[in-house]
Design a protein around this motif. Structure first.
Motif, short mmCIF file in Angstrom:
data_model
loop_
_atom_site.label_atom_id
_atom_site.label_comp_id
_atom_site.label_asym_id
_atom_site.label_seq_id
_atom_site.Cartn_x
_atom_site.Cartn_y
_atom_site.Cartn_z
N ALA A 174 0.85 -1.19 0.00
CA ALA A 174 0.00 0.00 0.00
C ALA A 174 0.88 1.24 0.00
CB ALA A 174 -0.91 0.00 1.22
N PRO A 175 0.51 2.28 -0.77
CA PRO A 175 1.32 3.50 -0.79
C PRO A 175 1.32 4.21 0.55
CG PRO A 175 -0.77 3.82 -1.93
CD PRO A 175 -0.68 2.37 -1.62
N GLY A 176 2.50 4.70 0.94
CA GLY A 176 2.62 5.45 2.17
C GLY A 176 3.16 6.84 1.89
N GLU A 177 3.63 7.51 2.92
CA GLU A 177 4.16 8.85 2.76
C GLU A 177 5.59 8.82 2.22
OE1 GLU A 177 3.88 10.84 6.48
OE2 GLU A 177 1.67 10.89 6.49
N ASP A 178 5.95 9.90 1.53
CA ASP A 178 7.32 10.08 1.05
C ASP A 178 7.79 8.89 0.20
OD1 ASP A 178 9.72 11.43 0.72
OD2 ASP A 178 10.61 10.57 2.54
N LYS A 179 6.90 8.44 -0.70
CA LYS A 179 7.20 7.36 -1.64
C LYS A 179 7.42 6.01 -0.96
CE LYS A 179 9.58 8.11 -5.32
NZ LYS A 179 10.66 8.45 -6.28
N ARG A 180 7.04 5.89 0.30
CA ARG A 180 7.16 4.60 0.96
C ARG A 180 6.09 3.65 0.48
NH1 ARG A 180 9.05 4.82 7.24
NH2 ARG A 180 10.64 6.43 7.06
N LEU A 181 6.37 2.37 0.62
CA LEU A 181 5.38 1.33 0.37
C LEU A 181 5.23 0.53 1.66
CD1 LEU A 181 6.36 0.07 -3.19
CD2 LEU A 181 4.24 1.24 -2.56
N GLU A 182 4.02 0.40 2.13
CA GLU A 182 3.75 -0.35 3.35
C GLU A 182 3.33 -1.76 2.99
OE1 GLU A 182 4.51 1.06 6.06
OE2 GLU A 182 4.61 3.16 5.45
N VAL A 183 3.89 -2.74 3.69
CA VAL A 183 3.51 -4.13 3.48
C VAL A 183 2.29 -4.43 4.33
CG1 VAL A 183 4.27 -6.53 3.58
CG2 VAL A 183 5.93 -4.73 3.07
N THR A 184 1.21 -4.84 3.70
CA THR A 184 -0.01 -5.17 4.44
C THR A 184 0.15 -6.53 5.13
OG1 THR A 184 -1.02 -6.30 2.56
CG2 THR A 184 -1.34 -3.90 2.71
N GLN A 185 -0.82 -6.87 5.96
CA GLN A 185 -0.78 -8.18 6.61
C GLN A 185 -0.84 -9.29 5.57
OE1 GLN A 185 -3.92 -8.34 9.55
NE2 GLN A 185 -2.74 -7.16 11.06
N ALA A 186 -1.70 -9.09 4.58
CA ALA A 186 -1.78 -10.09 3.51
C ALA A 186 -0.46 -10.16 2.75
CB ALA A 186 -2.92 -9.73 2.55
N GLY A 187 0.19 -9.00 2.59
CA GLY A 187 1.47 -8.95 1.90
C GLY A 187 2.56 -9.68 2.67
N ALA A 188 2.56 -9.50 3.98
CA ALA A 188 3.56 -10.18 4.82
C ALA A 188 3.41 -11.69 4.70
CB ALA A 188 3.41 -9.73 6.27
N ARG A 189 2.15 -12.16 4.67
CA ARG A 189 1.92 -13.60 4.51
C ARG A 189 2.37 -14.07 3.13
NH1 ARG A 189 -2.95 -12.20 7.15
NH2 ARG A 189 -4.06 -12.20 5.15
N TRP A 190 2.07 -13.26 2.11
CA TRP A 190 2.41 -13.62 0.72
C TRP A 190 3.92 -13.71 0.55
CZ3 TRP A 190 4.98 -11.51 -3.49
CH2 TRP A 190 4.72 -12.09 -4.73
N PHE A 191 4.64 -12.71 1.03
CA PHE A 191 6.10 -12.73 0.93
C PHE A 191 6.67 -13.87 1.78
CE2 PHE A 191 5.58 -8.26 -0.46
CZ PHE A 191 6.36 -8.30 -1.61
N GLY A 192 6.03 -14.14 2.91
CA GLY A 192 6.48 -15.23 3.77
C GLY A 192 6.40 -16.57 3.06
N GLU A 193 5.36 -16.77 2.27
CA GLU A 193 5.21 -18.01 1.52
C GLU A 193 6.33 -18.19 0.49
OE1 GLU A 193 1.35 -17.75 -0.16
OE2 GLU A 193 0.29 -18.11 1.75
N LEU A 194 6.93 -17.08 0.09
CA LEU A 194 8.05 -17.13 -0.86
C LEU A 194 9.40 -17.22 -0.14
CD1 LEU A 194 6.92 -14.44 -3.46
CD2 LEU A 194 6.74 -16.93 -3.65
N GLY A 195 9.36 -17.26 1.19
CA GLY A 195 10.60 -17.37 1.95
C GLY A 195 11.20 -16.05 2.37
#
Length: 241
Positions: free
Chosen positions: A136-157
């Protein structure tokens, strides 16, 4: 602190065509000898030596010594980001130009932006990550990892919580100079790129910034994110091997 002199000095260094070519050659994070940089810039070894000395003095590159050899690399990721952002500046209207050569098409398709994935493939992946609410877009061009995103990246190791935040957090948007859209950068972008290569989904070229998407990668990117690589652009026999 007056930053104007520093801005002017940096702009002067990058404005030279030969020095700009050298810097862009180093933008994939590799350390290269002066001979290769001279060839990339189309200048003699003596001229390259003079340019490299100026870039060193300006803090844009560093040098590593291995025996009698010297290897040059960009000073840090901020220099790489600066180069990509400068390359993205230009008229929005399409300019009349010669057809792109094969090398240029491959770089636009997929390439290293210092240590993360850029080009059409990098932008397409980032857009899908955001559309699926994994980022999700955050301030100052940051990207925030959502809870679903953390799980998705976790599945990839990829353990998102274990990543060490940078200046802009663990993920940020980097403006792609060919696509004029953003791709994923920051510590998460670096780890994601490494994972793609470790899994055999991407293969970095040995002599350029170009990145190849393997057949395994084409299948995985479609299954994981719905990214159809064949629809993006460069589609050569070399990319499919």
């Amino acid at each position: 602190m007056d930053v104007q002199p520093k801005i002017a000095a940096t702009a002067f260094l990058i404005a030279d065509a030969a020095r700009a070519a050298m810097l862009m050659t180093l933008a994939d994070g590799r350390a290269l000898p002066a001979g290769e940089l001279a060839y990339a810039a189309g200048v003699t070894a003596q001229t390259a030596s003079s340019h490299l000395a100026k870039l060193l003095d300006g803090g844009l590159i560093t040098v590593e010594k291995e025996g009698r050899h010297r290897y040059y690399r960009l000073a840090d990721t901020q220099v790489a980001s600066l180069l990509e952002n400068l390359a993205a500046i230009g008229a929005t209207a399409p300019a009349r130009r010669k057809p792109r050569g094969r090398d240029a098409r491959q770089l636009r398709f997929a390439r290293c932006c210092y240590d993360h994935l850029a080009g059409q493939v990098g932008v397409a992946i980032t857009q899908q990550l955001m559309q699926r609410d994994l980022l999700a877009p955050g301030e100052d061009k940051r990207l925030e990892v959502t809870q679903a995103g953390a799980r998705w990246f976790g599945e990839l190791g990829i353990d998102v919580a274990a990543l060490r935040p940078g200046k802009h957090g663990i993920a940020r948007q980097c403006l792609d100079w060919t696509e004029r859209q953003h791709h994923l950068a920051g510590p998460l972008g670096v780890r994601f790129m490494s994972m793609l290569c470790e899994n055999g989904w991407l293969r970095r070229a040995s002599s350029s910034r170009a990145v190849q998407v393997t057949p395994l990668g084409r299948t995985a990117l479609y299954e994981k994110l719905g990214v159809t690589v064949d629809d993006l652009g460069e589609d050569t026999d070399d990319q499919r091997k």
